[in-house]
Motif scaffolding. Sequence first.
Motif, PDB file in Angstrom:
ATOM      1  N   UNK A 135      90.129   7.104 -25.251  1.00 11.08           N
ATOM      2  CA  UNK A 135      90.415   7.396 -23.843  1.00 11.08           C
ATOM      3  C   UNK A 135      90.776   6.138 -23.050  1.00 11.08           C
ATOM      4  N   UNK A 136      90.877   5.005 -23.732  1.00 10.34           N
ATOM      5  CA  UNK A 136      91.158   3.757 -23.026  1.00 10.34           C
ATOM      6  C   UNK A 136      92.594   3.760 -22.487  1.00 10.34           C
ATOM      7  N   UNK A 137      92.758   3.134 -21.309  1.00  7.57           N
ATOM      8  CA  UNK A 137      94.108   2.879 -20.819  1.00  7.57           C
ATOM      9  C   UNK A 137      94.642   1.601 -21.476  1.00  7.57           C
ATOM     10  N   UNK A 138      95.865   1.210 -21.145  1.00 10.20           N
ATOM     11  CA  UNK A 138      96.498   0.078 -21.840  1.00 10.20           C
ATOM     12  C   UNK A 138      95.726  -1.213 -21.643  1.00 10.20           C
ATOM     13  N   UNK A 139      95.200  -1.444 -20.453  1.00 12.52           N
ATOM     14  CA  UNK A 139      94.442  -2.665 -20.199  1.00 12.52           C
ATOM     15  C   UNK A 139      93.153  -2.679 -21.006  1.00 12.52           C
ATOM     16  N   UNK A 140      92.438  -1.557 -21.006  1.00 14.87           N
ATOM     17  CA  UNK A 140      91.196  -1.469 -21.774  1.00 14.87           C
ATOM     18  C   UNK A 140      91.463  -1.623 -23.273  1.00 14.87           C
ATOM     19  N   UNK A 141      92.570  -1.033 -23.735  1.00 16.28           N
ATOM     20  CA  UNK A 141      92.901  -1.117 -25.156  1.00 16.28           C
ATOM     21  C   UNK A 141      93.229  -2.550 -25.548  1.00 16.28           C
ATOM     22  N   UNK A 142      93.952  -3.268 -24.690  1.00 15.57           N
ATOM     23  CA  UNK A 142      94.256  -4.672 -24.956  1.00 15.57           C
ATOM     24  C   UNK A 142      92.971  -5.492 -25.051  1.00 15.57           C
ATOM     25  N   UNK A 143      92.035  -5.233 -24.161  1.00 11.25           N
ATOM     26  CA  UNK A 143      90.752  -5.947 -24.188  1.00 11.25           C
ATOM     27  C   UNK A 143      89.964  -5.594 -25.445  1.00 11.25           C
ATOM     28  N   UNK A 144      90.020  -4.337 -25.845  1.00 11.86           N
ATOM     29  CA  UNK A 144      89.336  -3.900 -27.059  1.00 11.86           C
ATOM     30  C   UNK A 144      89.895  -4.613 -28.282  1.00 11.86           C
ATOM     31  N   UNK A 145      91.221  -4.743 -28.343  1.00 11.10           N
ATOM     32  CA  UNK A 145      91.838  -5.374 -29.509  1.00 11.10           C
ATOM     33  C   UNK A 145      91.556  -6.875 -29.573  1.00 11.10           C
ATOM     34  N   UNK A 146      91.183  -7.468 -28.447  1.00  9.61           N
ATOM     35  CA  UNK A 146      90.697  -8.851 -28.498  1.00  9.61           C
ATOM     36  C   UNK A 146      89.379  -8.923 -29.248  1.00  9.61           C
ATOM     37  N   UNK A 147      88.555  -7.898 -29.085  1.00  9.38           N
ATOM     38  CA  UNK A 147      87.219  -7.873 -29.684  1.00  9.38           C
ATOM     39  C   UNK A 147      87.215  -7.311 -31.100  1.00  9.38           C
ATOM     40  N   UNK A 148      88.201  -6.466 -31.393  1.00 10.43           N
ATOM     41  CA  UNK A 148      88.295  -5.863 -32.727  1.00 10.43           C
ATOM     42  C   UNK A 148      89.664  -6.229 -33.292  1.00 10.43           C
ATOM     43  N   UNK A 149      89.705  -7.355 -34.004  1.00 12.31           N
ATOM     44  CA  UNK A 149      90.959  -7.882 -34.520  1.00 12.31           C
ATOM     45  C   UNK A 149      91.317  -7.270 -35.857  1.00 12.31           C
ATOM     46  N   UNK A 150      92.564  -7.486 -36.265  1.00 10.97           N
ATOM     47  CA  UNK A 150      93.038  -6.891 -37.519  1.00 10.97           C
ATOM     48  C   UNK A 150      93.881  -7.881 -38.299  1.00 10.97           C
ATOM     49  N   UNK A 151      93.674  -7.878 -39.613  1.00 10.28           N
ATOM     50  CA  UNK A 151      94.450  -8.693 -40.540  1.00 10.28           C
ATOM     51  C   UNK A 151      95.191  -7.738 -41.468  1.00 10.28           C
ATOM     52  N   UNK A 152      96.509  -7.891 -41.541  1.00  5.11           N
ATOM     53  CA  UNK A 152      97.356  -6.947 -42.252  1.00  5.11           C
ATOM     54  C   UNK A 152      97.691  -7.442 -43.659  1.00  5.11           C
ATOM     55  N   UNK A 153      98.328  -6.565 -44.434  1.00  2.00           N
ATOM     56  CA  UNK A 153      98.728  -6.934 -45.795  1.00  2.00           C
ATOM     57  C   UNK A 153      99.776  -8.041 -45.792  1.00  2.00           C
ATOM     58  N   UNK A 154     100.708  -7.969 -44.848  1.00  4.32           N
ATOM     59  CA  UNK A 154     101.910  -8.798 -44.929  1.00  4.32           C
ATOM     60  C   UNK A 154     101.981  -9.886 -43.870  1.00  4.32           C
ATOM     61  N   UNK A 155     100.814 -10.372 -43.439  1.00  7.47           N
ATOM     62  CA  UNK A 155     100.681 -11.600 -42.641  1.00  7.47           C
ATOM     63  C   UNK A 155     101.170 -11.460 -41.194  1.00  7.47           C
ATOM     64  N   UNK A 156     102.416 -10.987 -40.994  1.00  6.40           N
ATOM     65  CA  UNK A 156     102.964 -10.801 -39.644  1.00  6.40           C
ATOM     66  C   UNK A 156     102.961 -12.080 -38.812  1.00  6.40           C
ATOM     67  N   UNK A 157     103.224 -13.213 -39.442  1.00 10.16           N
ATOM     68  CA  UNK A 157     103.340 -14.474 -38.703  1.00 10.16           C
ATOM     69  C   UNK A 157     104.730 -14.582 -38.093  1.00 10.16           C
ATOM     70  N   UNK A 158     104.826 -15.295 -36.977  1.00 11.92           N
ATOM     71  CA  UNK A 158     106.127 -15.514 -36.341  1.00 11.92           C
ATOM     72  C   UNK A 158     106.837 -16.649 -37.070  1.00 11.92           C
TER      73      UNK A 158
END
Length: 249
Positions: free
Chosen positions: A73-96
Amino acid sequence: MPIDQPILAIQHLEKKYGTTNVLKDINEVVAEGQVICVIGPSGAGKSTFLRCLNLLEQPTSGEILYKGENITRFDRTQLSQYREKVGMVFQNFNLFPNMTVAQNLMLAPQRVKKESEGDARKSALLLLDRVGLRKMADRYPEQLSGGQKQRVAIARALAMNPEVLLFDEPTSALDPEMVGEVLQVMQELAEDGMTMVVVTHEMGFAKKAADRVWFMADGYVQENGTPQQVFDQPTSERAQNFINKIIND
């Protein structure tokens, strides 16, 4: 945080793609400091489940509670804050690719946390020390091996000081000789008390690092136990067949 106050609680989680039910009524909890390894056959829904935990996939129904709050039920701001606290590491690195290793780590702290360039670089170098790559700070991703790229990706996730890290098969894209260096960093994170949910095919890591192992098949968590319980005494026929195949292979 005790188990009756989990940092993450998954309640009646379902995910459908059209008429295909990929996740079916999943109910699990993750306590602070736990390392959960999610294992199972291909097509079991493991990666979809992990992506739901970060709302990269929107659940069809059910709730995901973070410290008691329903993130669906989070809005975009809440979701952005959540993703700061719950990070993710992917299979394919996703580096710039157009940024140096250090700049990849500095980007989010500068943009999101408004850190100065000097502070962000100092933190980036400390994190690169932690994953054994400080000497690579000013190189570009194309100059790194796959294992080095994944260690940089882990350091980048740590740059936001997360409370939970989600790993989606972090070694599956690596050559076999590079797997160990990534698992070593993950093992050290586990020993340091980082809360982790890891989708993995690395059974040795699951046996050594996990507090709990979740065996997923056919859209369900069919086993939830200690590594010893799941690997040595699986109760479901599906888990028994999977474990026996791994041992025989």
